[in-house]
Motif scaffolding. Structure first.
Motif, PDB file in Angstrom:
ATOM      1  N   SER A  52     -19.263  44.788  -1.593  1.00  0.00           N
ATOM      2  CA  SER A  52     -20.292  44.722  -2.617  1.00  0.00           C
ATOM      3  C   SER A  52     -19.838  45.399  -3.891  1.00  0.00           C
ATOM      4  CB  SER A  52     -21.567  45.388  -2.112  1.00  0.00           C
ATOM      5  OG  SER A  52     -22.507  45.527  -3.152  1.00  0.00           O
ATOM      6  N   HIS A  59     -17.577  46.530   4.362  1.00  0.00           N
ATOM      7  CA  HIS A  59     -18.300  46.575   5.625  1.00  0.00           C
ATOM      8  C   HIS A  59     -17.691  45.537   6.558  1.00  0.00           C
ATOM      9  CE1 HIS A  59     -21.662  48.936   3.822  1.00  0.00           C
ATOM     10  NE2 HIS A  59     -21.196  48.367   2.734  1.00  0.00           N
ATOM     11  N   LYS A 105     -30.836  44.433  -1.408  1.00  0.00           N
ATOM     12  CA  LYS A 105     -30.258  44.339  -0.070  1.00  0.00           C
ATOM     13  C   LYS A 105     -28.769  44.675  -0.157  1.00  0.00           C
ATOM     14  CE  LYS A 105     -33.365  40.472   0.977  1.00  0.00           C
ATOM     15  NZ  LYS A 105     -33.723  40.069  -0.402  1.00  0.00           N
ATOM     16  N   CYS A 107     -24.759  45.105   2.022  1.00  0.00           N
ATOM     17  CA  CYS A 107     -23.905  44.342   2.927  1.00  0.00           C
ATOM     18  C   CYS A 107     -24.395  44.321   4.379  1.00  0.00           C
ATOM     19  CB  CYS A 107     -22.470  44.860   2.859  1.00  0.00           C
ATOM     20  SG  CYS A 107     -21.484  44.101   1.519  1.00  0.00           S
ATOM     21  N   PRO A 108     -24.842  45.448   4.931  1.00  0.00           N
ATOM     22  CA  PRO A 108     -25.326  45.368   6.325  1.00  0.00           C
ATOM     23  C   PRO A 108     -26.434  44.323   6.498  1.00  0.00           C
ATOM     24  CG  PRO A 108     -25.008  47.646   5.707  1.00  0.00           C
ATOM     25  CD  PRO A 108     -24.826  46.830   4.446  1.00  0.00           C
ATOM     26  N   TRP A 109     -27.326  44.221   5.518  1.00  0.00           N
ATOM     27  CA  TRP A 109     -28.391  43.215   5.594  1.00  0.00           C
ATOM     28  C   TRP A 109     -27.803  41.818   5.462  1.00  0.00           C
ATOM     29  CZ3 TRP A 109     -30.814  39.138   3.394  1.00  0.00           C
ATOM     30  CH2 TRP A 109     -32.143  38.896   3.740  1.00  0.00           C
ATOM     31  N   PHE A 110     -26.904  41.638   4.494  1.00  0.00           N
ATOM     32  CA  PHE A 110     -26.306  40.321   4.290  1.00  0.00           C
ATOM     33  C   PHE A 110     -25.559  39.852   5.529  1.00  0.00           C
ATOM     34  CE2 PHE A 110     -27.831  40.136   0.230  1.00  0.00           C
ATOM     35  CZ  PHE A 110     -27.269  41.000  -0.691  1.00  0.00           C
ATOM     36  N   MET A 112     -26.105  40.530   8.536  1.00  0.00           N
ATOM     37  CA  MET A 112     -27.040  40.195   9.609  1.00  0.00           C
ATOM     38  C   MET A 112     -27.815  38.914   9.321  1.00  0.00           C
ATOM     39  SD  MET A 112     -28.285  41.141  12.552  1.00  0.00           S
ATOM     40  CE  MET A 112     -27.881  42.888  12.669  1.00  0.00           C
ATOM     41  N   TYR A 113     -28.250  38.735   8.072  1.00  0.00           N
ATOM     42  CA  TYR A 113     -29.193  37.654   7.765  1.00  0.00           C
ATOM     43  C   TYR A 113     -28.631  36.553   6.881  1.00  0.00           C
ATOM     44  CZ  TYR A 113     -32.519  40.915   9.772  1.00  0.00           C
ATOM     45  OH  TYR A 113     -33.170  41.762  10.624  1.00  0.00           O
TER      46      TYR A 113
END
Length: 128
Positions: A52, A59, A105, A107-110, A112-113
């Motif tokens: 990011s 990540h 949001k 990287c962890p969110w990206f 995952m989703y």
């Protein structure tokens, strides 16, 4: 118009390395997170790596940790996925994707989703 074009896939032996490229156009890399995802035959999509512009932290998720990493060449507007110590279970179509870093949001969110913009993907086959 946002476009992401992957290249660099192919056949590699177990234990080998491969570097994928993702050329990005239509957006400024400084404002976006770029992720790599993969989908193996008969399986769902899996987030692999994300970098990011917010924190420049890379990540890496799941079984890719310790073997895969991402890096950016801003001058070439290209994001790379360096894959080392490849295993047969890494065989998949690998796609790069982009999402607005200012969305709140990370990287962890990206990972995952998912993300907003997607490339077509490039096939990586790990086999002897």
């Amino acid at each position: 118009q946002v476009q992401l074009v992957e290249s660099g896939g192919g056949l590699v032996q177990p234990g080998g390395s491969l570097r994928l490229s993702c050329v990005v156009s239509g957006i400024t890399l400084d404002g976006y997170a770029i992720g790599w995802f993969r989908q193996a035959p008969g399986k769902g999509r899996e987030g692999v790596s994300c970098i990011s512009s917010v924190d420049d932290v890379i990540h890496t998720a799941g079984s890719a940790m310790g073997r895969f990493t991402s890096f950016i060449d801003k001058a070439k507007k290209t994001v790379y996925l360096q894959m080392n110590s490849l295993k047969p279970e890494d065989t998949a179509v690998y796609s790069c994707a982009a999402a607005d870093s200012g969305s709140g949001k990370g990287c962890p969110w990206f990972l995952m989703y998912g993300m907003d913009y997607w490339g077509e993907g490039t096939l990586v086959t790990v086999s002897s």
